[in-house]
Design a protein around this motif. Structure first.
Motif, PDB file in Angstrom:
ATOM      1  N   THR A 196      49.610  46.892  37.294  1.00 62.88           N
ATOM      2  CA  THR A 196      48.557  46.808  36.276  1.00 62.88           C
ATOM      3  C   THR A 196      47.866  45.454  36.320  1.00 62.88           C
ATOM      4  N   ALA A 197      48.639  44.380  36.505  1.00 63.01           N
ATOM      5  CA  ALA A 197      48.046  43.049  36.596  1.00 63.01           C
ATOM      6  C   ALA A 197      47.085  42.964  37.779  1.00 63.01           C
ATOM      7  N   ALA A 198      47.486  43.522  38.935  1.00 61.05           N
ATOM      8  CA  ALA A 198      46.619  43.507  40.110  1.00 61.05           C
ATOM      9  C   ALA A 198      45.362  44.347  39.869  1.00 61.05           C
ATOM     10  N   HIS A 199      45.535  45.497  39.226  1.00 61.87           N
ATOM     11  CA  HIS A 199      44.399  46.374  38.909  1.00 61.87           C
ATOM     12  C   HIS A 199      43.400  45.641  38.006  1.00 61.87           C
ATOM     13  N   GLU A 200      43.905  44.976  36.972  1.00 63.34           N
ATOM     14  CA  GLU A 200      43.018  44.274  36.049  1.00 63.34           C
ATOM     15  C   GLU A 200      42.388  43.044  36.698  1.00 63.34           C
ATOM     16  N   TYR A 201      43.126  42.394  37.583  1.00 66.86           N
ATOM     17  CA  TYR A 201      42.560  41.288  38.362  1.00 66.86           C
ATOM     18  C   TYR A 201      41.368  41.796  39.172  1.00 66.86           C
ATOM     19  N   GLY A 202      41.507  42.990  39.725  1.00 69.37           N
ATOM     20  CA  GLY A 202      40.403  43.601  40.451  1.00 69.37           C
ATOM     21  C   GLY A 202      39.200  43.839  39.571  1.00 69.37           C
ATOM     22  N   GLU A 227      41.567  50.330  44.647  1.00 70.79           N
ATOM     23  CA  GLU A 227      41.474  49.930  46.057  1.00 70.79           C
ATOM     24  C   GLU A 227      41.773  48.442  46.208  1.00 70.79           C
ATOM     25  N   PHE A 228      41.279  47.649  45.278  1.00 69.57           N
ATOM     26  CA  PHE A 228      41.581  46.216  45.292  1.00 69.57           C
ATOM     27  C   PHE A 228      43.083  45.992  45.161  1.00 69.57           C
ATOM     28  N   ALA A 229      43.708  46.637  44.172  1.00 67.76           N
ATOM     29  CA  ALA A 229      45.138  46.437  43.921  1.00 67.76           C
ATOM     30  C   ALA A 229      45.970  46.835  45.131  1.00 67.76           C
ATOM     31  N   ASN A 230      45.610  47.924  45.797  1.00 68.44           N
ATOM     32  CA  ASN A 230      46.342  48.369  46.981  1.00 68.44           C
ATOM     33  C   ASN A 230      46.328  47.309  48.070  1.00 68.44           C
TER      34      ASN A 230
END
Length: 352
Positions: A196-202, A227-230
Motif C-alpha cells: 500500500t505504501a508503494a502504491h500510494e507513493y506511486g 504498475e509503479f508499485a510492481n
C-alpha cells in the motif's frame, strides 16, 4: 461573526451525523435551514451556530479555519461493501490528519520533498517513474525496498499509521501547506502495508503534482499506481529470471527476499509472461487450498514511520503541550487529538 459554514459540514460529517439527525438534537435548528446554511445559501444566528459546533464537541475557533486536504485516490478493499457513513468518517479523519501535519509544521521542519516527479503526459511510463524513484532513494537494482517507511520519509513524505476500518487500506495527498502525506491502516500484514505504501507513493509521484487529463480516470490512475508499485518493489530486470519455471516451493524464498506477498509474486510472474494463465490459476488454487490466500504463514519485515510520532513528541516533551493544550492550539477537540496522536488500547466511542 464571520464563520466558515463549511466547517460545520466538516465537523458533522466527522461525527457521523446526517443533517436531519443533527437538527433533531439542537434546539431551534431545522434540517432545511441547516442544509441552506451548509451550502452557503443562507445564514444562521451566531448563537445557533455556536450551539451546533459545541454539540459536535468542536471548539468555536474551529469555525474560523479553512481546510481542504482533498484526497482523490483513497484506497479501499471491497469499496462497494463499505457504508457511506464509514467511508465519509474515514475521509474526513484523513483530512484532519493532513491539517494536523500542517499545524505541526509551524513548530517542526519536515524534511524537504526533493523528489522531482516525472510526468506521464510527457512520455514517461509508471515503470520509468519507479526506476527513477529507486535511483533517488539510492536503491541497488537488485535490492529489496527494506526500510520503505524510512526511505520515503527521508525524501519528505510524512507517513501516518492509524487504527481504521478493515476495508480501508491507505490514501495519499498533498496537504494545504504542501506536504506529501501517506496514511495507512496499521492493522494489516506487513507485506500489505508495504504494498500500500508503494502504491500510494506511486500516486504522489504520478498524480499529485501534475494536472490529470480526463481520459486518465480513477481506474487508469489505479492501474498506473499498481504498475509503479510492481516495478518499485520487484524490478522486472532483476526478478524475471527467478520467476521463470516458478514452483510453489520457490514462493517462500522469493517472499523473504523481495518482502512482498506470495500472491503478488505470482501475479508479477503472470504479468511478466513467466507463467501461463493456467499456471497462474493453479498457483492461486493451491494457495487457497492451503489457506494461504488469507494467511501466508509468515510475515515479512517492515520498519516503522517516525516523522509524525517525533513531531508529537517534540510538542509534548520539548514544547510542553498537554493533549488539551494541543487541542486548543490546533482548534480541535481533545478526543480527536488523543484518537490520532495518543490512541488508547480501548476505543471509547461517544454517541452523538
Amino acid at each position: 461573526m464571520d464563520f466558515n459554514h463549511k466547517q460545520i459540514t466538516f465537523a458533522r460529517e466527522y461525527r457521523g451525523l446526517s443533517q436531519s439527525e443533527l437538527a433533531k438534537r439542537v434546539s431551534g435548528l431545522s434540517q432545511p435551514n441547516l442544509s441552506k446554511y451548509e451550502k452557503g445559501f443562507s445564514s444562521l444566528s451566531d448563537d445557533l451556530v455556536i450551539r451546533i459546533v459545541e454539540y459536535l464537541d468542536f471548539p468555536v475557533s474551529w469555525l474560523n479555519k479553512r481546510i481542504s486536504n482533498i484526497a482523490e485516490n483513497a484506497h479501499y478493499r471491497k469499496r462497494a461493501t463499505l457504508s457511506k457513513k464509514d467511508k465519509t468518517k474515514i475521509e474526513f479523519g484523513n483530512r484532519i490528519l493532513g491539517y494536523i501535519v500542517d499545524q505541526f509544521s509551524d513548530s517542526v521542519d519536515w524534511p524537504e520533498f526533493k523528489h522531482i516527479p516525472l510526468d506521464i503526459e510527457k512520455g514517461f511510463t509508471p515503470k520509468d517513474i519507479a526506476k527513477n524513484a529507486r535511483k533517488v532513494l539510492s536503491l541497488g537494482n537488485d535490492e529489496p525496498v527494506a526500510d520503505i517507511f524510512g526511505l520515503l520519509e527521508s525524501k519528505g513524505i510524512v507517513i501516518i499509521e492509524i487504527n481504521e476500518h478493515e476495508k480501508f487500506d491507505g490514501v495519499s495527498f498533498i496537504t494545504d501547506k504542501g506536504t506529501p502525506v501517506i496514511i495507512l491502516n496499521k492493522n494489516f500484514s506487513n507485506d500489505r502495508k508495504r504494498r500500500t505504501a508503494a502504491h500510494e507513493y506511486g500516486h504522489i509521484l504520478q498524480h499529485c503534482y501534475f494536472p490529470i487529463p480526463s481520459y486518465r480516470d480513477e481506474k487508469a490512475r489505479e492501474k498506473e499506481a499498481d504498475e509503479f508499485a510492481n516495478e518499485f518493489l520487484m524490478p522486472e530486470n532483476e526478478i524475471k529470471n527467478s520467476l521463470r519455471g516458478l514452483r510453489l516451493n520457490d514462493l517462500s524464498q522469493l517472499k523473504n527476499y523481495w518482502l512482498t506477498s506470495m500472491a503478488s509474486i505470482i501475479r508479477r510472474a503472470k504479468d511478466l509472461g513467466c507463467i501461463s494463465p493456467e499456471r497462474y490459476k493453479y498457483f492461486n488454487i493451491e494457495l487457497s487450498r492451503g489457506g494461504r490466500r488469507k494467511d501466508e504463514g509468515f510475515d515479512v519485515y517492515v520498519d516503522e514511520p517516525n516523522l509524525f510520532k517525533e513531531a508529537y513528541d517534540i510538542h509534548k516533551k520539548q514544547l510542553g503541550y498537554t493533549d488539551d493544550e494541543l487541542g486548543k492550539a490546533f482548534s480541535l477537540p481533545t478526543d480527536v487529538i488523543k484518537h490520532y496522536l495518543n490512541p488508547s488500547p480501548l476505543k471509547l466511542v461517544r454517541e452523538y
